[in-house]
Write a protein that holds these residues in place. Structure first.
Motif, PDB file in Angstrom:
ATOM      1  N   PRO A  54       0.811  -1.227   0.000  1.00  0.00           N
ATOM      2  CA  PRO A  54       0.000   0.000   0.000  1.00  0.00           C
ATOM      3  C   PRO A  54       0.841   1.272   0.000  1.00  0.00           C
ATOM      4  N   GLY A  55       0.393   2.244  -0.797  1.00  0.00           N
ATOM      5  CA  GLY A  55       0.906   3.597  -0.735  1.00  0.00           C
ATOM      6  C   GLY A  55       2.399   3.731  -0.701  1.00  0.00           C
ATOM      7  N   ALA A  56       2.889   4.385   0.339  1.00  0.00           N
ATOM      8  CA  ALA A  56       4.307   4.718   0.448  1.00  0.00           C
ATOM      9  C   ALA A  56       5.180   3.527   0.803  1.00  0.00           C
ATOM     10  N   THR A  57       4.603   2.366   1.076  1.00  0.00           N
ATOM     11  CA  THR A  57       5.427   1.177   1.319  1.00  0.00           C
ATOM     12  C   THR A  57       5.883   0.547   0.011  1.00  0.00           C
ATOM     13  N   ALA A  58       5.198   0.857  -1.086  1.00  0.00           N
ATOM     14  CA  ALA A  58       5.546   0.308  -2.397  1.00  0.00           C
ATOM     15  C   ALA A  58       6.679   1.120  -3.013  1.00  0.00           C
ATOM     16  N   THR A  59       7.404   0.486  -3.939  1.00  0.00           N
ATOM     17  CA  THR A  59       8.478   1.190  -4.637  1.00  0.00           C
ATOM     18  C   THR A  59       8.416   0.924  -6.140  1.00  0.00           C
ATOM     19  N   PHE A  60       8.913   1.897  -6.907  1.00  0.00           N
ATOM     20  CA  PHE A  60       9.039   1.828  -8.363  1.00  0.00           C
ATOM     21  C   PHE A  60      10.467   2.213  -8.728  1.00  0.00           C
ATOM     22  N   PHE A  61      10.814   1.984  -9.994  1.00  0.00           N
ATOM     23  CA  PHE A  61      12.148   2.366 -10.461  1.00  0.00           C
ATOM     24  C   PHE A  61      11.989   3.036 -11.827  1.00  0.00           C
ATOM     25  N   ASN A  62      11.973   4.363 -11.805  1.00  0.00           N
ATOM     26  CA  ASN A  62      11.780   5.183 -13.010  1.00  0.00           C
ATOM     27  C   ASN A  62      10.527   4.787 -13.784  1.00  0.00           C
ATOM     28  N   PRO A  63       9.369   4.895 -13.159  1.00  0.00           N
ATOM     29  CA  PRO A  63       8.126   4.592 -13.885  1.00  0.00           C
ATOM     30  C   PRO A  63       7.944   5.546 -15.052  1.00  0.00           C
ATOM     31  N   GLY A  64       7.569   5.005 -16.216  1.00  0.00           N
ATOM     32  CA  GLY A  64       7.494   5.821 -17.415  1.00  0.00           C
ATOM     33  C   GLY A  64       6.100   6.212 -17.828  1.00  0.00           C
ATOM     34  N   GLY A  65       5.241   5.237 -18.091  1.00  0.00           N
ATOM     35  CA  GLY A  65       3.904   5.524 -18.591  1.00  0.00           C
ATOM     36  C   GLY A  65       2.838   5.084 -17.623  1.00  0.00           C
ATOM     37  N   VAL A  66       1.675   5.737 -17.684  1.00  0.00           N
ATOM     38  CA  VAL A  66       0.515   5.360 -16.872  1.00  0.00           C
ATOM     39  C   VAL A  66      -0.731   5.329 -17.745  1.00  0.00           C
ATOM     40  N   ALA A  67      -1.676   4.481 -17.340  1.00  0.00           N
ATOM     41  CA  ALA A  67      -2.977   4.385 -17.984  1.00  0.00           C
ATOM     42  C   ALA A  67      -3.991   4.045 -16.910  1.00  0.00           C
ATOM     43  N   VAL A  68      -5.246   4.354 -17.154  1.00  0.00           N
ATOM     44  CA  VAL A  68      -6.283   4.060 -16.167  1.00  0.00           C
ATOM     45  C   VAL A  68      -7.480   3.450 -16.872  1.00  0.00           C
ATOM     46  N   ASN A  69      -8.054   2.392 -16.269  1.00  0.00           N
ATOM     47  CA  ASN A  69      -9.207   1.748 -16.890  1.00  0.00           C
ATOM     48  C   ASN A  69     -10.506   2.306 -16.349  1.00  0.00           C
ATOM     49  N   THR A  70     -11.621   1.770 -16.833  1.00  0.00           N
ATOM     50  CA  THR A  70     -12.930   2.312 -16.469  1.00  0.00           C
ATOM     51  C   THR A  70     -13.275   2.069 -15.006  1.00  0.00           C
TER      52      THR A  70
END
Length: 359
Positions: A54-70
């Motif tokens: 959840p939230g700030a406990t998760a990590t990413f490494f240079n996330p590039g693109g985002v999309a959102v579904n319905t």
């Protein structure tokens, strides 16, 4: 948003990462900045990694693109982790597809592999499309949880034809329309490509020679186009990053410049009076407003259908401050997406965060 149409944006990998124009202590002067919106961190910490949770406990490494579904699920091209992640509206992060090991393996989502995925899109049925930049492929993650190659051989090139023999070169942006046609910002080729629902790859616009010429189809030119979005009428919008412009491709492949002078800057205003600095991602809402991840300006900009540009969020300084749009800060944002309620999601790339802008 029109029924069945999901409008999305992507951005490119760290090899395209720009240098901020504003490196001094004082932010640029902004006209029409977004004090009426709020910026929050939806997920991620400042530490790079691939931790789910959840939230700030998760990590990413240079996330590039985002999309959102319905349903409000956000998909992230987690570029340097070679993963596609999903984020619930409440901020819970899971791995949607990918082993984390660089490769081009198809199959079940847990064993499939990617190589520097930079863009994502999702259709109304829930199929997810990936600009798998390092593999020169366009991949699809089906609703049954299987990764397939939609188009490309893996060899760099610009060959059109059946999807199985077509080639791409560093594709960084991807979008899908309500008829199942997929649009690709083929950055290394300076082209905008289309994969038809019948499985044929063609060049929608671009000569393949770097430039900023407007015109029809292959008479037009682009320079390192990195993001694409498509509206419910089939108009395609392009983050033409090397030209510091937002371009529009109308029916018949007619290319015009929606906004941007071509010179790097952060000036707000109408059409060519406005300026951007390496715009990386675009998204469009149901009213025809285009949202831009203006990477080197560390801003999220808004362009109306008439081409009027304002700053929605960001001071121009590098940072990760939340709050009102005019006080919030970003660091090299690459991807942007908007849902049907007008909430905007940002891949805040160099902060390793997914941010949300609430109108």
């Amino acid at each position: 948003m029109a029924a069945g149409a999901m409008i999305l944006s992507i951005s490119c990998s760290s090899e395209h990462s720009p240098v901020s124009l504003f490196s001094g202590s004082a932010p640029p002067i902004l006209l029409g900045s977004g004090s009426g919106v709020s910026v929050i961190t939806l997920a991620g910490s400042s530490t790079s990694g691939a931790v789910n949770g959840p939230g700030a406990t998760a990590t990413f490494f240079n996330p590039g693109g985002v999309a959102v579904n319905t349903a409000g699920t956000i998909y992230v091209a987690d570029t340097n982790n070679n993963l596609i992640r999903s984020v619930t509206p409440a901020g819970l992060v899971t791995t949607f597809a990918g082993s984390g090991i660089q490769g081009a393996i198809n199959g079940p989502v847990t064993s499939a592999s990617f190589n520097k995925p930079t863009g994502v899109a999702v259709d109304s049925a829930g199929n997810v499309y990936v600009a798998d930049s390092g593999n020169n492929l366009i991949r699809e993650i089906t609703t049954s949880g299987v990764v397939i190659t939609l188009a490309g051989t893996g060899t760099s090139g610009s060959l059109n034809g059946p999807a199985s023999i077509a080639t791409f070169f560093d594709p960084t942006g991807v979008a899908v329309d309500s008829s199942g046609n997929v649009y690709v910002a083929d950055a290394g080729n300076d082209l905008i490509r289309e994969i038809t629902s019948a499985g044929t790859v063609l060049t929608l616009a671009g000569s393949g020679i770097q430039g900023s010429t407007n015109g029809t189809g292959t008479s037009a030119s682009f320079f390192d186009p990195t993001g694409v979005a498509v509206d419910s009428s089939g108009n395609v919008y392009v983050a033409d990053s090397g030209n510091n412009m937002i371009r529009k491709i109308a029916s018949g492949g007619i290319v015009t410049t929606l906004a941007g002078s071509g010179a790097p800057g952060s000036t707000n205003g109408l059409g060519s009076n406005a300026s951007f600095n390496v715009p990386m991602g675009v998204a469009i809402d149901s009213s025809g407003n285009v949202y831009v991840a203006d990477a080197s300006n560390n801003m999220i900009r808004k362009v109306t259908a008439s081409g009027n540009v304002t700053t929605l969020a960001g001071t121009g300084l590098q940072g990760s401050t939340n709050g009102s749009g005019s006080n919030a800060t970003f660091f090299d944002p690459h991807g942007v997406a908007v849902n049907s309620s007008g909430d905007i999601y940002v891949a805040d790339t160099s902060n390793n965060l997914i941010r949300e802008i609430i109108p």
